[in-house]
Design a protein around this motif. Structure first.
Motif, PDB file in Angstrom:
ATOM      1  N   LEU A   1       4.990   1.865  -8.038  1.00 40.86           N
ATOM      2  CA  LEU A   1       5.630   0.696  -7.428  1.00 40.86           C
ATOM      3  C   LEU A   1       7.038   0.459  -7.960  1.00 40.86           C
ATOM      4  O   LEU A   1       7.697  -0.498  -7.546  1.00 40.86           O
ATOM      5  CB  LEU A   1       4.772  -0.550  -7.670  1.00 40.86           C
ATOM      6  CG  LEU A   1       3.296  -0.431  -7.284  1.00 40.86           C
ATOM      7  CD1 LEU A   1       2.574  -1.751  -7.509  1.00 40.86           C
ATOM      8  CD2 LEU A   1       3.135   0.025  -5.845  1.00 40.86           C
TER       9      LEU A   1
ATOM     10  N   VAL B   1       8.323   6.287  -0.346  1.00 39.62           N
ATOM     11  CA  VAL B   1       7.256   5.307  -0.206  1.00 39.62           C
ATOM     12  C   VAL B   1       6.803   4.833  -1.585  1.00 39.62           C
ATOM     13  O   VAL B   1       6.838   3.646  -1.880  1.00 39.62           O
ATOM     14  CB  VAL B   1       6.061   5.908   0.576  1.00 39.62           C
ATOM     15  CG1 VAL B   1       4.924   4.897   0.681  1.00 39.62           C
ATOM     16  CG2 VAL B   1       6.514   6.318   1.984  1.00 39.62           C
ATOM     17  N   PHE B   2       6.408   5.766  -2.429  1.00 43.60           N
ATOM     18  CA  PHE B   2       5.990   5.417  -3.781  1.00 43.60           C
ATOM     19  C   PHE B   2       6.775   6.246  -4.790  1.00 43.60           C
ATOM     20  O   PHE B   2       6.997   7.434  -4.586  1.00 43.60           O
ATOM     21  CB  PHE B   2       4.494   5.662  -3.981  1.00 43.60           C
ATOM     22  CG  PHE B   2       3.616   4.725  -3.197  1.00 43.60           C
ATOM     23  CD1 PHE B   2       3.695   3.351  -3.385  1.00 43.60           C
ATOM     24  CD2 PHE B   2       2.715   5.214  -2.265  1.00 43.60           C
ATOM     25  CE1 PHE B   2       2.893   2.484  -2.665  1.00 43.60           C
ATOM     26  CE2 PHE B   2       1.910   4.354  -1.541  1.00 43.60           C
ATOM     27  CZ  PHE B   2       1.998   2.989  -1.738  1.00 43.60           C
TER      28      PHE B   2
ATOM     29  N   PHE C   1       3.694   9.973  -1.612  1.00 42.12           N
ATOM     30  CA  PHE C   1       2.556   9.291  -1.011  1.00 42.12           C
ATOM     31  C   PHE C   1       1.374   9.360  -1.970  1.00 42.12           C
ATOM     32  O   PHE C   1       1.286  10.243  -2.815  1.00 42.12           O
ATOM     33  CB  PHE C   1       2.177   9.920   0.334  1.00 42.12           C
ATOM     34  CG  PHE C   1       3.153   9.652   1.431  1.00 42.12           C
ATOM     35  CD1 PHE C   1       3.054   8.506   2.199  1.00 42.12           C
ATOM     36  CD2 PHE C   1       4.181  10.536   1.699  1.00 42.12           C
ATOM     37  CE1 PHE C   1       3.960   8.241   3.208  1.00 42.12           C
ATOM     38  CE2 PHE C   1       5.091  10.289   2.705  1.00 42.12           C
ATOM     39  CZ  PHE C   1       4.979   9.139   3.462  1.00 42.12           C
ATOM     40  N   ASP C   2       0.468   8.417  -1.800  1.00 41.91           N
ATOM     41  CA  ASP C   2      -0.735   8.389  -2.624  1.00 41.91           C
ATOM     42  C   ASP C   2      -1.721   9.436  -2.129  1.00 41.91           C
ATOM     43  O   ASP C   2      -2.165   9.377  -0.986  1.00 41.91           O
ATOM     44  CB  ASP C   2      -1.352   6.991  -2.555  1.00 41.91           C
ATOM     45  CG  ASP C   2      -2.652   6.893  -3.335  1.00 41.91           C
ATOM     46  OD1 ASP C   2      -2.820   7.708  -4.264  1.00 41.91           O
ATOM     47  OD2 ASP C   2      -3.474   6.020  -3.012  1.00 41.91           O
TER      48      ASP C   2
ATOM     49  N   VAL D   1      -1.647   0.915  -6.463  1.00 44.31           N
ATOM     50  CA  VAL D   1      -0.871   1.618  -5.445  1.00 44.31           C
ATOM     51  C   VAL D   1      -1.528   1.461  -4.071  1.00 44.31           C
ATOM     52  O   VAL D   1      -0.852   1.316  -3.053  1.00 44.31           O
ATOM     53  CB  VAL D   1      -0.695   3.106  -5.816  1.00 44.31           C
ATOM     54  CG1 VAL D   1      -2.024   3.823  -5.852  1.00 44.31           C
ATOM     55  CG2 VAL D   1       0.244   3.797  -4.851  1.00 44.31           C
ATOM     56  N   VAL D   2      -2.860   1.457  -4.025  1.00 39.02           N
ATOM     57  CA  VAL D   2      -3.574   1.331  -2.751  1.00 39.02           C
ATOM     58  C   VAL D   2      -3.427  -0.071  -2.188  1.00 39.02           C
ATOM     59  O   VAL D   2      -3.128  -0.267  -1.002  1.00 39.02           O
ATOM     60  CB  VAL D   2      -5.065   1.673  -2.925  1.00 39.02           C
ATOM     61  CG1 VAL D   2      -5.821   1.491  -1.618  1.00 39.02           C
ATOM     62  CG2 VAL D   2      -5.227   3.096  -3.428  1.00 39.02           C
TER      63      VAL D   2
ATOM     64  N   TYR E   1       0.006  -0.866  -0.857  1.00 40.07           N
ATOM     65  CA  TYR E   1       0.226  -0.306   0.475  1.00 40.07           C
ATOM     66  C   TYR E   1      -0.522  -1.108   1.540  1.00 40.07           C
ATOM     67  O   TYR E   1      -0.031  -1.304   2.652  1.00 40.07           O
ATOM     68  CB  TYR E   1      -0.218   1.154   0.525  1.00 40.07           C
ATOM     69  CG  TYR E   1       0.057   1.793   1.863  1.00 40.07           C
ATOM     70  CD1 TYR E   1       1.303   2.327   2.147  1.00 40.07           C
ATOM     71  CD2 TYR E   1      -0.919   1.817   2.856  1.00 40.07           C
ATOM     72  CE1 TYR E   1       1.569   2.881   3.381  1.00 40.07           C
ATOM     73  CE2 TYR E   1      -0.656   2.369   4.095  1.00 40.07           C
ATOM     74  CZ  TYR E   1       0.587   2.902   4.351  1.00 40.07           C
ATOM     75  OH  TYR E   1       0.848   3.436   5.579  1.00 40.07           O
ATOM     76  N   SER E   2      -1.710  -1.578   1.205  1.00 39.74           N
ATOM     77  CA  SER E   2      -2.571  -2.241   2.189  1.00 39.74           C
ATOM     78  C   SER E   2      -2.169  -3.688   2.438  1.00 39.74           C
ATOM     79  O   SER E   2      -2.527  -4.258   3.463  1.00 39.74           O
ATOM     80  CB  SER E   2      -4.024  -2.203   1.709  1.00 39.74           C
ATOM     81  OG  SER E   2      -4.432  -0.886   1.443  1.00 39.74           O
TER      82      SER E   2
ATOM     83  N   ARG F   1      -0.415  -6.523   3.797  1.00 39.98           N
ATOM     84  CA  ARG F   1       0.487  -6.619   4.948  1.00 39.98           C
ATOM     85  C   ARG F   1       0.386  -7.968   5.678  1.00 39.98           C
ATOM     86  O   ARG F   1      -0.278  -8.074   6.700  1.00 39.98           O
ATOM     87  CB  ARG F   1       0.178  -5.510   5.960  1.00 39.98           C
ATOM     88  CG  ARG F   1       0.341  -4.088   5.447  1.00 39.98           C
ATOM     89  CD  ARG F   1       1.794  -3.755   5.184  1.00 39.98           C
ATOM     90  NE  ARG F   1       1.919  -2.461   4.545  1.00 39.98           N
ATOM     91  CZ  ARG F   1       2.045  -1.303   5.191  1.00 39.98           C
ATOM     92  NH1 ARG F   1       2.023  -1.291   6.506  1.00 39.98           N
ATOM     93  NH2 ARG F   1       2.165  -0.170   4.531  1.00 39.98           N
TER      94      ARG F   1
ATOM     95  N   TYR G   1       6.983  -6.727  -4.169  1.00 35.43           N
ATOM     96  CA  TYR G   1       7.167  -5.287  -3.934  1.00 35.43           C
ATOM     97  C   TYR G   1       7.836  -5.054  -2.590  1.00 35.43           C
ATOM     98  O   TYR G   1       8.636  -4.122  -2.433  1.00 35.43           O
ATOM     99  CB  TYR G   1       5.804  -4.590  -3.986  1.00 35.43           C
ATOM    100  CG  TYR G   1       5.839  -3.129  -3.597  1.00 35.43           C
ATOM    101  CD1 TYR G   1       6.419  -2.184  -4.435  1.00 35.43           C
ATOM    102  CD2 TYR G   1       5.304  -2.703  -2.382  1.00 35.43           C
ATOM    103  CE1 TYR G   1       6.459  -0.848  -4.081  1.00 35.43           C
ATOM    104  CE2 TYR G   1       5.334  -1.363  -2.021  1.00 35.43           C
ATOM    105  CZ  TYR G   1       5.910  -0.438  -2.868  1.00 35.43           C
ATOM    106  OH  TYR G   1       5.948   0.880  -2.513  1.00 35.43           O
ATOM    107  N   TYR G   2       7.527  -5.894  -1.612  1.00 35.72           N
ATOM    108  CA  TYR G   2       8.081  -5.733  -0.265  1.00 35.72           C
ATOM    109  C   TYR G   2       9.327  -6.570  -0.023  1.00 35.72           C
ATOM    110  O   TYR G   2      10.199  -6.184   0.745  1.00 35.72           O
ATOM    111  CB  TYR G   2       7.031  -6.120   0.781  1.00 35.72           C
ATOM    112  CG  TYR G   2       5.923  -5.121   0.914  1.00 35.72           C
ATOM    113  CD1 TYR G   2       6.113  -3.932   1.603  1.00 35.72           C
ATOM    114  CD2 TYR G   2       4.676  -5.342   0.342  1.00 35.72           C
ATOM    115  CE1 TYR G   2       5.100  -2.995   1.717  1.00 35.72           C
ATOM    116  CE2 TYR G   2       3.659  -4.415   0.450  1.00 35.72           C
ATOM    117  CZ  TYR G   2       3.874  -3.246   1.146  1.00 35.72           C
ATOM    118  OH  TYR G   2       2.879  -2.322   1.258  1.00 35.72           O
TER     119      TYR G   2
END
Length: 785
Positions: free
Chosen positions: A55, A61-62, A67-68, A280-281, A284-285, A287, A316-317
């Motif tokens: 992050l 992306v990461f 990517f994860d 990390v998951v 990403y999730s 939203r 983070y976003y």
């Protein structure tokens, strides 16, 4: 496009939160360590837990991973450890790991012969327990473990059920442009049997795992609401451990699929906060679809810690600065502040101009900046509100890692030009700084940047404040530091530019070049500094100097060019100028370069220019660069004595032709000062002119023509002259062109050069004439038009 890894890591406990709407799989690896290593001085790994690493501020992306790709193996270590503890004294770790994971080595091709059979053996052992009849697997494992032991039986029976769910939960480690189709587990009877086992168990360890297995089975079923119902009914009795938060992640994923975004994001934030492995998951999730979703999620939070977690993942976003303000207000000790602070500092430093140049306008060269101009320009980019926020938190000293805020403040104060207060911030950081290598190096680097930034004009006194750190940065770190996290390359490059600019302001062109040498040219166009002979001689004098000052020693140590490289360049220049005795003397001082061998015979002359053909052709003798020059000298001496004028002139013409861009000996001039490239446009103008000029070759071919004793010899000379004329035609035609893209197609590929005309008119009856027609398309077109 698809890449498949055939190893199937056993994941009866994997989280597949995203499988509801498609998991992103991608090839692992990001270039962030490279990019930020050369564009940042602030190493986030110094300050935040490893779970936050993906992050960190990233160009992809990461951070670091792209990517994860750990969906299948994320919890393998935990799983192996938990079961090894449960089976301690019953089975060794090798056996436990074999049944749990199988073969963890990556396999790129199927190998049925050597494939691990752990899953098949679990099936066999289950049948053995059910039928009480021996089979191959029970006989094998009965010799190694006690199959009658209750814990062993519990282990095997659990794995048997878990493997059934694994058929839909374990994805292949691949990346694809196509969406991933989610699988479902439709055996309702088996799902209920798993839940029934959970309800009857009293052993806490097994009960916890069957609870999670029930959640997992419900999650992958075609009735996902039952997973939520089961969770809500049982969660109060479940320990709030990793399995609990993995299950909560399942619930969050289902809620997202059901468009219940507020509660989904609230639950993801809880997992983010309590389960580091899933940060990390969940990041990403997470939203929120709109502000209303975000506001509702915040309202669901039952404590300041839960609100802080929501803001931490929101940062983070969105806006790291706002997130830091909110999290600090809610929970000053929150570890989430650490990663957010690194993102804020890293984002601020990306605005800094370390080149000491700025755009000169359209189609204009870049403008050189003074040190003062560069500082003034950069100070504007340090956001005052961010600086004030970090100063406020640093002053309070009540965070999880106070040194983070002190170092952040000191660094931003340096960028702002407040060097005295930066020193104070760094001094304060020492009090709480951990005794780790990374933390110590980070402090030293930021202190160095501050100390160098204080210098507006180099003096003997202020030079001493940076000498030790320059040696550390340029020589010690590259040799001794074996990690990849510490970001020191940017400071190394910036400090060179800083010192070079200071010397430029003093009018010291030699030291300006020494510290300002361009090392990373994309086009490899060489070093234009050496086009001026005064500059060249100045550098040689400096490198030959025996009583260098300490900073001069450092400069000489980092300068990529040594005396041998400059002597080599002078040898090349002298050769192209046909000053062979000078070239030989310079080549003698080029160390091992004089022993480099040509790839092709430099004295051969061919009808068509094909260096690859010449390189693979048989060579009775391999010429070194020194052999080449001394042979030229011998031929020129013979020519001066009128000895074998034709052959010596012809061979000399070939020699000078072959070291040009058009010949087979380009390696002679392809050195760091001249440049490298398959096209003349890859070279700066003085070098382009040098390597494309065939006037010396043409002169010797004309001498050979005049000394020729028969028509075959004259025909050959004329054709070789025509190649020089052809090259000269193109050189002049495109002389003002800087790149291929500027070439205008005038439909003229070649003209009838004088030698073409003479060859056709007077030597059409020679064998060489026929050879030329067979090999040279231009000439064949000319004679047949």
């Amino acid at each position: 496009m698809k890449r498949i890894f055939l190893n199937k890591l056993f994941l009866s406990f994997s989280l597949a939160l995203l499988s509801i709407y498609g998991i992103i799989y991608a090839c692992a690896g990001g270039d962030d360590w490279n990019f930020f290593g050369y564009n940042s001085n602030f190493t986030p790994e110094t300050f935040a837990d490893k779970s936050y690493s993906p992050l960190f501020l990233s160009g992809g992306v990461f951070y670091g991973i792209g990517f994860d790709t750990q969906h299948n193996s994320r919890f393998n270590k935990n799983i192996k450890s938990d079961w090894a503890d449960y089976l301690k004294g019953k089975a060794d770790t090798t056996t436990v790991n074999y049944f749990l994971i199988g073969d963890e080595r990556p396999s790129y091709y199927s190998d049925d012969k050597n494939a691990i059979k752990n899953k098949e053996e679990i099936e066999d052992l289950h049948v053995f327990y059910k039928t009480k009849k021996e089979n191959k697997s029970s006989q094998k494992w009965g010799k190694k473990i006690s199959l009658k032991d209750d814990k062993i039986k519990n282990f095997v029976e659990f794995l048997y059920l878990a493997q059934k769910i694994e058929t839909v939960s374990v994805g292949e480690d691949y990346w694809s442009y196509d969406p991933v189709v989610a699988k479902t587990f439709d055996d309702a009877k088996m799902i209920q049997s798993i839940e029934n086992v959970y309800n009857t168990l009293s052993d806490p360890f097994l009960k916890n795992r069957y609870w999670f297995l029930t959640m997992k089975a419900r999650f992958y079923s075609n009735d996902k609401q039952k997973a939520i119902d089961f969770f809500n009914k049982t969660e109060s009795a479940v320990a709030k451990n990793t399995l609990y938060y993995r299950a909560l992640g399942y619930v969050a994923g289902i809620n997202f699929k059901q468009k219940k975004y507020a509660i989904s994001n609230y639950q993801y934030a809880q997992v983010f906060d309590k389960c580091p492995e899933l940060r990390v998951v969940t990041a990403y999730s997470f939203r929120p679809k709109n502000d209303a979703d975000w506001t509702k999620a915040l309202a669901m939070a039952k404590s300041n810690k839960e609100k802080a977690a929501l803001w931490a993942i929101h940062g983070y976003y969105k806006d790291e600065k706002q997130a830091i303000e909110k999290v600090y207000e809610l929970d000053p000790k929150s570890e989430h502040l650490n990663y957010l602070a690194t993102r804020l500092v890293n984002s601020l430093e990306q605005k800094i101009n370390n080149s000491f140049q700025q755009s000169g306008g359209a189609n204009q060269p870049r403008k050189q900046l003074t040190v003062a101009e560069n500082k003034t320009q950069n100070q504007v980019f340090v956001d005052k509100s961010a600086l004030d926020l970090i100063a406020k938190i640093a002053a309070a000293g009540n965070t999880d890692r106070p040194y983070l805020w002190d170092l952040s403040l000191g660094y931003l104060q340096t960028l702002k030009g407040d060097y005295a207060n930066a020193d104070k911030s760094f001094d304060k950081a020492i009090k709480t700084l951990p005794k780790t290598e990374l933390a110590g190096m980070q402090l030293r680097l930021l202190r160095f940047i501050n100390n160098l930034s204080k210098i507006d004009k180099l003096t003997d006194k202020n030079e001493k404040t940076i000498l030790a750190d320059l040696n550390w940065l340029y020589f010690e770190l590259p040799k001794t530091y074996r990690g990849q996290e510490f970001r020191y390359q940017n400071a190394s490059s910036w400090s060179r530019s800083y010192l070079s600019t200071l010397y430029r302001e003093k009018g010291n062109s030699v030291m300006t070049e020494i510290f300002g040498e361009s090392r990373y040219s994309y086009w490899n166009e060489g070093n234009a500094f050496y086009d001026n002979e005064k500059n060249l001689l100045g550098i040689k004098t400096f490198l030959e100097k025996t009583n260098k000052t300490e900073i001069e020693k450092i400069g000489a140590g980092i300068y990529s060019l040594k005396l041998k490289d400059i002597n080599n360049f002078q040898a090349v220049q002298a050769t192209f100028k046909n000053k062979i005795p000078e070239a030989i003397e310079f080549m003698k001082q080029a160390d091992s370069v004089q022993y480099y061998k040509f790839l092709g015979n430099p004295f051969n002359g061919s009808i068509k220019d094909c260096h690859d053909c010449d390189h693979v052709a048989y060579q009775k003798r391999k010429y070194t660069f020194m052999d080449f020059l001394t042979t030229i000298k011998e031929m020129q001496d013979k020519l001066a004595q009128k000895e074998d004028v034709y052959n010596n002139s012809l061979l000399l013409g070939n020699a000078f032709y072959n070291i040009s861009h058009f010949g087979n000996g380009r390696t002679f001039y392809e050195i760091s000062i001249v440049g490298y490239g398959s096209s003349p446009y890859s070279f700066r103008n003085p070098m382009k002119e040098m390597i494309t000029n065939n006037s010396v070759s043409k002169m010797y071919y004309q001498k050979a023509f005049e000394a020729a004793s028969n028509k075959e010899q004259k025909a050959k000379c004329l054709y070789l002259i025509s190649k020089c004329e052809r090259n000269d035609y193109y050189n002049k035609k495109y002389n003002g062109i800087n790149s291929y893209w500027e070439i205008q197609d005038d439909k003229i590929n070649f003209i009838a050069w004088n030698s073409f005309k003479a060859l056709r008119k007077d030597y059409s009856d020679t064998k060489y004439y026929q050879d030329v027609i067979a090999e040279c398309g231009y000439f064949n077109t000319y004679v047949n038009q």
